[in-house]
Write a protein that holds these residues in place. Structure first.
Motif, PDB file in Angstrom:
ATOM      1  N   SER A   1      31.727  45.153  39.651  1.00 41.84           N
ATOM      2  CA  SER A   1      32.324  44.165  39.006  1.00 41.84           C
ATOM      3  C   SER A   1      32.486  45.268  37.928  1.00 41.84           C
ATOM      4  O   SER A   1      33.490  45.083  36.865  1.00 41.84           O
TER       5      SER A   1
ATOM      6  N   ALA B   1      45.781  47.596  40.042  1.00 43.26           N
ATOM      7  CA  ALA B   1      45.584  47.721  37.840  1.00 43.26           C
ATOM      8  C   ALA B   1      47.222  47.702  37.787  1.00 43.26           C
ATOM      9  O   ALA B   1      47.411  47.091  36.501  1.00 43.26           O
TER      10      ALA B   1
ATOM     11  N   GLU C   1      35.756  48.057  38.984  1.00 43.29           N
ATOM     12  CA  GLU C   1      36.675  47.727  39.864  1.00 43.29           C
ATOM     13  C   GLU C   1      36.982  46.769  40.402  1.00 43.29           C
ATOM     14  O   GLU C   1      35.719  46.127  40.137  1.00 43.29           O
ATOM     15  N   ARG C   2      38.371  45.981  40.639  1.00 43.06           N
ATOM     16  CA  ARG C   2      38.909  45.170  41.299  1.00 43.06           C
ATOM     17  C   ARG C   2      38.541  45.379  42.529  1.00 43.06           C
ATOM     18  O   ARG C   2      39.206  45.393  42.963  1.00 43.06           O
TER      19      ARG C   2
ATOM     20  N   THR D   1      49.504  44.676  38.899  1.00 46.00           N
ATOM     21  CA  THR D   1      48.840  42.891  38.161  1.00 46.00           C
ATOM     22  C   THR D   1      49.746  42.195  37.253  1.00 46.00           C
ATOM     23  O   THR D   1      49.780  41.644  37.763  1.00 46.00           O
TER      24      THR D   1
ATOM     25  N   SER E   1      38.142  38.201  43.005  1.00 46.35           N
ATOM     26  CA  SER E   1      38.624  39.713  43.394  1.00 46.35           C
ATOM     27  C   SER E   1      38.480  40.378  41.582  1.00 46.35           C
ATOM     28  O   SER E   1      38.038  41.232  40.718  1.00 46.35           O
ATOM     29  N   ASP E   2      39.465  39.314  40.450  1.00 46.26           N
ATOM     30  CA  ASP E   2      39.112  40.518  39.141  1.00 46.26           C
ATOM     31  C   ASP E   2      38.204  39.673  38.453  1.00 46.26           C
ATOM     32  O   ASP E   2      37.811  39.788  37.344  1.00 46.26           O
ATOM     33  N   ARG E   3      37.309  38.827  38.942  1.00 47.53           N
ATOM     34  CA  ARG E   3      36.229  37.244  38.617  1.00 47.53           C
ATOM     35  C   ARG E   3      34.665  38.416  39.249  1.00 47.53           C
ATOM     36  O   ARG E   3      33.376  37.493  38.498  1.00 47.53           O
ATOM     37  N   HIS E   4      34.688  38.786  40.443  1.00 48.57           N
ATOM     38  CA  HIS E   4      34.148  38.538  41.270  1.00 48.57           C
ATOM     39  C   HIS E   4      33.201  37.692  41.777  1.00 48.57           C
ATOM     40  O   HIS E   4      31.449  38.298  41.537  1.00 48.57           O
TER      41      HIS E   4
ATOM     42  N   ALA F   1      42.395  32.734  38.780  1.00 48.92           N
ATOM     43  CA  ALA F   1      42.023  34.112  38.690  1.00 48.92           C
ATOM     44  C   ALA F   1      42.699  34.574  39.859  1.00 48.92           C
ATOM     45  O   ALA F   1      43.925  33.683  41.192  1.00 48.92           O
TER      46      ALA F   1
END
Length: 305
Positions: free
Chosen positions: A141, A188, A144-145, A191, A159-162, A45
């Motif tokens: 979630s 985004a 946004e990230r 990334t 941050s991408d999986r909250h 992650a």
């Protein structure tokens, strides 16, 4: 103000006419003390240790004037409000949304996340509902990230999986001097570039994260600053700051404990464990002025200011 009770799911309820205004507040960040790859529960992650700052965004809802069933003007805040209202089967009465912010947009200060969280906190207050952090994370979630500005402590946040991977407490804080370089970064959009860099520099990022977490657990402010400096230097390899080399080269001269950046933004500055003397503030202002920037001073993180 008279506050409406929380209705059950599936019901639709407007607030009473006696309610007039509600507000929500959320701080932003000065980027991150760490950003990089994290292995958590067997999965890879993007992890961040956000650097919260005493700069804020406010959301206000004033009842009784304006549009019927109004929504905030900002797109992401509006989406957050719609998700909240739909989740609880609520509607807003005629009224008006307004906002104020101290955060720059698109430079890594978590302005959009702060706007969303401030809006949700305003809605929790308006409807007389207890603040629900899990609900806030779930709504974020879907939008946004995000940074971990909804927390009241430092954390390693995926941050991408909250997901909060580790809570890091409130013992670490810094006095800062920082500038904001011009231009906006599309998080985004960059990334894929970041993920490639994380793979190529995986060992360095792992060592940096281990050092940061160990320092946070020990309440070692200088150790956290050291890790932040390393993370900033790693970020410079992929998303460079114009002023980074000059800032890094003069860190010891100014007695700074570290350098920090917004890894996908324009913020860069110095970390100081101790309060800055007036003369040093003058010197820093002249230094950044010679580089072509107006600096700012702020308290970041937690701990005793």
């Amino acid at each position: 103000m008279t506050l409406a009770p929380r209705p059950g799911r599936g019901t639709v309820r407007a607030v009473p006419a006696s309610a007039r205004m509600a507000s929500g507040v959320c701080n932003g960040t000065l980027g991150e003390l760490f950003q990089g790859p994290v292995a958590h529960r067997g999965k890879r992650a993007i992890g961040v240790i956000s650097f919260p700052v005493d700069r804020y965004s406010w959301a206000y809802f004033t009842e009784g004037c304006g549009d019927a069933e109004p929504l905030p003007a900002l797109q992401k805040a509006s989406r957050g409000a719609r998700l909240f209202l739909r989740r609880h089967g609520l509607r807003l009465p005629r009224g008006r949304w307004s906002r104020h912010t101290e955060l720059n947009v698109g430079v890594g200060m978590a302005s959009s996340t702060a706007d969303i969280v401030a809006t949700l906190r305003c809605l929790f207050q308006f409807f007389g509902m207890p603040y629900d952090q899990i609900e806030v994370i779930d709504i974020l979630s879907r939008i946004e990230r995000a940074d971990s500005v909804f927390l009241d402590e430092s954390a390693l946040y995926l941050s991408d999986r909250h997901e909060v991977a580790e809570r890091l407490g409130t013992s670490v804080g810094f006095h800062t001097c920082f500038v904001v370089e011009p231009g906006a970064v599309d998080t985004a959009g960059v990334t894929p570039l970041l993920l490639g860099h994380y793979t190529a520099r995986g060992d360095a990022y792992r060592a940096c994260l281990e050092g940061a977490l160990a320092a946070f657990r020990a309440g070692d402010v200088v150790g956290v600053a050291r890790a932040a400096t390393t993370s900033a230097a790693l970020s410079q390899e992929v998303l460079p700051k114009v002023t980074h080399d000059a800032v890094a080269a003069n860190r010891r001269y100014f007695g700074a404990d570290g350098v920090f950046v917004a890894h996908t933004g324009g913020v860069i500055g110095y970390l100081f464990a101790d309060r800055l003397a007036r003369k040093r503030m003058d010197e820093l202002s002249a230094f950044f002025g010679e580089l072509g920037y107006q600096c700012s001073f702020a308290w970041g993180g937690y701990g005793g200011a």
